[in-house]
Write a protein that holds these residues in place. Structure first.
Motif, mmCIF file in Angstrom:
data_model
loop_
_atom_site.group_PDB
_atom_site.id
_atom_site.type_symbol
_atom_site.label_atom_id
_atom_site.label_comp_id
_atom_site.label_asym_id
_atom_site.label_seq_id
_atom_site.Cartn_x
_atom_site.Cartn_y
_atom_site.Cartn_z
ATOM 1 N N GLY A 195 -39.118 -8.008 -28.145
ATOM 2 C CA GLY A 195 -37.698 -7.709 -28.505
ATOM 3 C C GLY A 195 -37.662 -6.420 -28.987
ATOM 4 N N GLY A 196 -38.498 -5.831 -29.396
ATOM 5 C CA GLY A 196 -38.385 -4.118 -29.687
ATOM 6 C C GLY A 196 -37.786 -3.429 -28.667
ATOM 7 N N LYS A 197 -37.141 -2.370 -28.900
ATOM 8 C CA LYS A 197 -36.238 -1.394 -27.927
ATOM 9 C C LYS A 197 -37.224 -0.862 -27.033
ATOM 10 C CE LYS A 197 -32.399 1.283 -27.451
ATOM 11 N NZ LYS A 197 -31.841 2.553 -27.917
ATOM 12 N N ALA A 198 -37.272 -1.198 -25.680
ATOM 13 C CA ALA A 198 -38.366 -0.541 -24.774
ATOM 14 C C ALA A 198 -37.671 0.172 -23.498
ATOM 15 C CB ALA A 198 -39.028 -1.837 -24.033
ATOM 16 N N ALA A 199 -38.056 1.266 -22.939
ATOM 17 C CA ALA A 199 -37.965 1.857 -22.040
ATOM 18 C C ALA A 199 -39.089 2.071 -20.733
ATOM 19 C CB ALA A 199 -37.509 3.287 -22.449
ATOM 20 N N LEU A 200 -38.676 2.099 -19.850
ATOM 21 C CA LEU A 200 -39.709 2.582 -18.648
ATOM 22 C C LEU A 200 -39.346 4.064 -18.421
ATOM 23 C CD1 LEU A 200 -39.093 -0.305 -15.948
ATOM 24 C CD2 LEU A 200 -40.859 0.031 -18.029
ATOM 25 N N LEU A 201 -40.383 4.869 -18.478
ATOM 26 C CA LEU A 201 -40.272 6.522 -18.025
ATOM 27 C C LEU A 201 -40.855 6.290 -16.652
ATOM 28 C CD1 LEU A 201 -39.637 9.038 -18.531
ATOM 29 C CD2 LEU A 201 -41.781 9.615 -19.835
ATOM 30 N N LEU A 202 -39.930 6.676 -15.626
ATOM 31 C CA LEU A 202 -40.599 6.719 -14.259
ATOM 32 C C LEU A 202 -40.679 8.293 -13.771
ATOM 33 C CD1 LEU A 202 -37.592 4.295 -13.001
ATOM 34 C CD2 LEU A 202 -39.806 3.457 -13.906
ATOM 35 N N GLY A 203 -41.852 8.373 -13.230
ATOM 36 C CA GLY A 203 -42.243 9.844 -12.490
ATOM 37 C C GLY A 203 -42.564 9.430 -11.104
ATOM 38 N N SER A 204 -42.793 10.627 -10.392
ATOM 39 C CA SER A 204 -43.352 10.813 -8.965
ATOM 40 C C SER A 204 -42.949 9.779 -8.137
ATOM 41 C CB SER A 204 -44.726 11.216 -9.350
ATOM 42 O OG SER A 204 -44.935 12.201 -9.801
ATOM 43 N N ASN A 205 -43.710 8.781 -8.030
ATOM 44 C CA ASN A 205 -43.874 7.955 -6.813
ATOM 45 C C ASN A 205 -42.788 6.701 -7.334
ATOM 46 O OD1 ASN A 205 -45.218 9.097 -4.806
ATOM 47 N ND2 ASN A 205 -46.966 8.773 -5.697
ATOM 48 N N ALA A 206 -42.607 6.660 -8.534
ATOM 49 C CA ALA A 206 -41.793 5.558 -9.295
ATOM 50 C C ALA A 206 -40.332 5.893 -9.100
ATOM 51 C CB ALA A 206 -41.943 5.257 -10.779
ATOM 52 N N LEU A 207 -40.117 6.665 -8.471
ATOM 53 C CA LEU A 207 -38.608 7.344 -8.223
ATOM 54 C C LEU A 207 -37.948 7.341 -6.657
ATOM 55 C CD1 LEU A 207 -38.787 10.409 -10.501
ATOM 56 C CD2 LEU A 207 -37.822 8.164 -11.117
ATOM 57 N N ARG A 208 -38.718 6.596 -5.997
ATOM 58 C CA ARG A 208 -38.395 6.197 -4.548
ATOM 59 C C ARG A 208 -37.536 4.676 -4.642
ATOM 60 N NH1 ARG A 208 -41.092 9.148 -1.312
ATOM 61 N NH2 ARG A 208 -39.997 8.524 0.343
ATOM 62 N N GLU A 209 -36.794 4.505 -3.727
ATOM 63 C CA GLU A 209 -36.122 3.330 -3.708
ATOM 64 C C GLU A 209 -36.832 2.027 -4.058
ATOM 65 O OE1 GLU A 209 -33.880 2.654 -0.235
ATOM 66 O OE2 GLU A 209 -32.613 1.067 -1.098
ATOM 67 N N PRO A 210 -37.844 1.698 -3.438
ATOM 68 C CA PRO A 210 -38.253 0.320 -3.596
ATOM 69 C C PRO A 210 -38.580 0.204 -5.196
ATOM 70 C CG PRO A 210 -39.324 1.144 -1.936
ATOM 71 C CD PRO A 210 -38.286 2.250 -2.322
ATOM 72 N N ALA A 211 -39.368 1.194 -5.810
ATOM 73 C CA ALA A 211 -39.883 1.352 -7.177
ATOM 74 C C ALA A 211 -38.562 1.282 -8.132
ATOM 75 C CB ALA A 211 -40.758 2.579 -7.428
ATOM 76 N N LEU A 212 -37.402 2.255 -7.688
ATOM 77 C CA LEU A 212 -36.353 2.189 -8.543
ATOM 78 C C LEU A 212 -35.629 0.709 -8.657
ATOM 79 C CD1 LEU A 212 -34.946 5.425 -7.210
ATOM 80 C CD2 LEU A 212 -35.706 4.912 -9.680
ATOM 81 N N LEU A 213 -35.578 0.076 -7.536
ATOM 82 C CA LEU A 213 -35.085 -1.460 -7.479
ATOM 83 C C LEU A 213 -35.811 -2.383 -8.374
ATOM 84 C CD1 LEU A 213 -33.878 -1.384 -3.756
ATOM 85 C CD2 LEU A 213 -32.140 -1.461 -5.666
ATOM 86 N N ALA A 214 -37.224 -2.134 -8.125
ATOM 87 C CA ALA A 214 -38.085 -3.129 -9.071
ATOM 88 C C ALA A 214 -37.919 -2.761 -10.679
ATOM 89 C CB ALA A 214 -39.395 -3.124 -8.732
ATOM 90 N N ALA A 215 -37.728 -1.391 -10.985
ATOM 91 C CA ALA A 215 -37.581 -1.051 -12.347
ATOM 92 C C ALA A 215 -35.930 -1.584 -12.890
ATOM 93 C CB ALA A 215 -37.715 0.450 -12.320
ATOM 94 N N ALA A 216 -34.904 -1.320 -11.890
ATOM 95 C CA ALA A 216 -33.705 -2.006 -12.249
ATOM 96 C C ALA A 216 -33.558 -3.373 -12.271
ATOM 97 C CB ALA A 216 -32.850 -1.446 -11.383
ATOM 98 N N ARG A 217 -34.537 -4.062 -11.688
ATOM 99 C CA ARG A 217 -34.474 -5.638 -11.895
ATOM 100 C C ARG A 217 -34.966 -5.919 -13.300
ATOM 101 N NH1 ARG A 217 -36.394 -5.809 -6.289
ATOM 102 N NH2 ARG A 217 -34.423 -6.295 -5.031
ATOM 103 N N ILE A 218 -35.991 -5.356 -13.621
ATOM 104 C CA ILE A 218 -36.751 -5.251 -15.086
ATOM 105 C C ILE A 218 -35.442 -4.920 -16.151
ATOM 106 C CG2 ILE A 218 -38.487 -4.626 -16.558
ATOM 107 C CD1 ILE A 218 -40.213 -4.051 -14.011
ATOM 108 N N ALA A 219 -34.864 -4.001 -15.810
ATOM 109 C CA ALA A 219 -33.619 -3.543 -16.790
ATOM 110 C C ALA A 219 -32.724 -4.651 -16.707
ATOM 111 C CB ALA A 219 -33.340 -2.394 -16.375
ATOM 112 N N ALA A 220 -32.230 -5.028 -15.863
ATOM 113 C CA ALA A 220 -31.112 -6.285 -15.761
ATOM 114 C C ALA A 220 -31.715 -7.593 -16.401
ATOM 115 C CB ALA A 220 -30.968 -6.382 -14.326
#
Ligand SMILES: Cc1ncc(C[n+]2csc(CCOP(=O)(O)OP(=O)(O)O)c2C)c(N)n1
Ligand SMILES: [Mg+2]
Length: 552
Positions: A198-223
């Motif tokens: 429940g604490g405020k959380a953030a993902l910090l994405l770098g390098s290979n996490a900034l390509r489409e498939p990884a971004l989509l996975a991160a955005a699903r987690i965010a949603a």
């Protein structure tokens, strides 16, 4: 086969198809061997910094390394800044440096120097001087494996002339493809429970996490879980634009980055380092992670970022969540006297499909991200290591990696002058690059920094003159034309838009010199240090509104 011919075949067999070169006498057998290998493209650069920056840009877009060919320690030294940018961006480069023949070394001839020492700075993981023709190709395979492993790195192979010319070279088969592991179950479970706490959380994405498939996975987690998505300050390659998840880039100015991170209780690193201030300032903290915030590592640079995010999404039940995607939105066509902001607006207005955007615009690019957020999807390459002179060479490499995609390089006048020779290579190779130079006749950002560091209340004329590019004012149109690149100058938004439309409609390199005032000049510059200092004392919503105005 001699060593060089066997090396050429080994490189090509491993999928290395481009060599960015600036050769000398000790590399002549390598140069001669280029014609023995039809799969190898050879691209001449007129300065080593162009060759190394092109290899960086190429690998960012091709997803595999190119080779360089540099002349001894001095050539390597000239190419060092852009190898540094590649290293910081975790970009693979097979960096080949010619050396004197082994028997010539003891004589300390004119060009003799300690190449390994020069190389180690940018190649900490792999520097090898090949000792014999028989072992050269095994050394090359080891270099390729080191370069394209995860994390990618600059691997330096030093090639003595006699190893190159010696007979009995034997090509070696390519190394196995890297198979990086994803995050393990325990880390995924621990991070999932931190996010669920429940604490405020953030993902910090770098390098290979900034390509489409990884971004989509991160955005699903965010949603699913309401976590925030941050992107490291200078991404190697960020896929963005309409239809992709939007991520918030950490700001360059530490005071603004601090505001972005305020209140975060769990910061989850995905192929990224904990954020730190770009420089130290008297009395200011270097670390930007807020006090009391727990830092978790989901994926190290040696792990598969995308697969790790998929596993985290699964653990959080987010696999079926609908990710928020950036809607289509373009700014209107700018009008009136040209400014850096209007250039960014025009780029957002006209950005073609599948463009590769290279941002070395420094202060003039402050609005570039906001103006292109909803433009057609594109890749953004940035100044990963902070060593300027990267933009134009990166554009050469990106255009060679992706000949069917338009490349747009936005570069400050000061930055452009470090590696301007890249224009000649663009003309010679007929690369589809549109270069936009912001001619503000200044090292503008350093004027801002001079105010910020508080070196002196009133800098004197000698200090000011070190940051000023007047007298003579550079004429980029003539410089470009002298290197065979079509060029136009614009000082109104209308003429700039026309020039950009012209350039985008015609293949081959074009340069547009945008004559602009400093984006952070006059009152803005004087106000900025004061404003940055007062941010911590303001109510958070107001401070954040101001941050958005300075760096949206
Ligand atoms: C290799 C290297 N040398 C020097 C610097 C210091 N430096 C940072 S920005 C800058 C000037 C940038 O000027 P310009 O490209 O015109 O952008 P502006 O500040 O005018 O927006 C300099 C010299 C650096 N970062 N890297
Ligand atoms: Mg400038």
């Amino acid at each position: 086969m001699n060593g060089a011919q066997a090396l050429m075949k080994t490189l090509a067999d491993a999928g290395i198809e481009v060599c960015f070169s600036n050769p000398g006498t000790s590399e002549m057998h390598f140069v001669a061997a280029l014609d023995s290998e039809p799969r190898m493209r050879a691209v001449l650069a007129l300065f080593e910094g162009v060759a190394t920056g092109a290899a960086d840009g190429y690998a960012r877009m091709a997803g595999k390394p190119a080779a360089t060919l540099l002349h001894l320690g001095c050539g390597l030294g000239n190419g060092l800044a852009n190898l540094h940018n590649a290293r910081k961006g975790k970009v693979p480069v097979v960096n080949i440096v010619g050396d004197h023949a082994t028997h010539h070394v003891p004589f300390d001839a004119q060009l003799q120097s300690d190449i390994e020492t020069v190389a180690r700075n940018v190649s900490p993981g792999f520097v090898r001087t090949s000792k014999t023709t028989a072992t050269l190709c095994a050394d090359a395979v080891a270099a390729i494996q080191a370069a394209r492993g995860l994390p990618g790195q600059v691997a330096t192979l030093i090639l003595p002339a006699d190893v190159s010319w010696g007979e009995g070279g034997t090509p070696c088969p390519p190394p196995p493809a890297p198979a990086p592991p994803p995050a393990d179950d325990a880390s995924v479970a621990a991070i999932a429970s931190a996010i669920r706490s429940g604490g405020k959380a953030a993902l910090l994405l770098g390098s290979n996490a900034l390509r489409e498939p990884a971004l989509l996975a991160a955005a699903r987690i965010a949603a699913q879980c309401g976590v925030k998505l941050f992107c490291e300050v200078f991404p190697t390659r960020l896929e963005r634009g309409a239809g992709l998840p939007a991520v918030e880039r950490i700001a360059y100015l530490a005071e603004l980055a601090t505001l972005q991170l305020t209140g975060i209780e769990h910061l989850v690193l995905v192929d990224a380092k904990p954020p730190v201030s770009f420089f130290a300032y008297p009395g200011k903290a270097s670390e930007l992670v807020p006090d009391g915030c727990r830092v978790h590592v989901l994926a190290t640079p040696a792990q598969d970022a995308g697969a790790s995010l998929d596993r985290l999404a699964a653990a959080l039940g987010a696999t079926q969540a609908t990710p928020a995607l950036q809607p289509v939105a373009r700014p209107s066509r700018p009008r009136g006297r040209l400014s850096a902001a209007k250039v960014c607006k025009a780029v957002g207005h006209l950005l073609p499909e599948r463009a590769i955007v290279i941002d070395e615009a420094i202060t003039s690019g402050l609005l570039l991200g906001a103006m292109t957020a909803g433009a057609p999807r594109h890749d953004l390459l940035t100044l990963t290591g902070g060593a300027i002179g990267q933009g134009l060479p990166n554009a050469v490499g990106a255009a060679i990696a992706c000949p069917d995609r338009p490349v747009i390089a936005l570069v400050g006048d000061g930055s452009a002058m470090y590696t301007l020779q890249a224009l000649w290579t663009m003309a010679r190779e007929r690369l589809d690059v549109t270069t936009i130079i912001f001619n503000n006749a200044s090292y503008s950002v350093l004027n801002v920094e001079l105010e910020r560091v508080g070196a002196d209340a009133a800098p004197g004329p000698k200090a000011r003159s070190q940051l000023d590019l007047h007298g003579p004012v550079l004429d980029f149109c003539r410089l470009a034309q002298g290197m065979g690149v079509h060029a136009a100058r614009a000082d109104s938004a209308e003429s700039f838009c026309k020039a950009l439309e012209y350039a985008l409609a015609r293949p081959g390199p074009h340069l547009i010199e945008a004559v602009v005032p400093e984006a952070l000049g006059g009152t803005k510059r004087r106000m900025l240090p004061w404003l940055l200092r007062s941010l911590p004392r303001l109510p958070l919503p107001l401070a954040r509104t101001l941050k958005h105005k300075i760096a949206p």
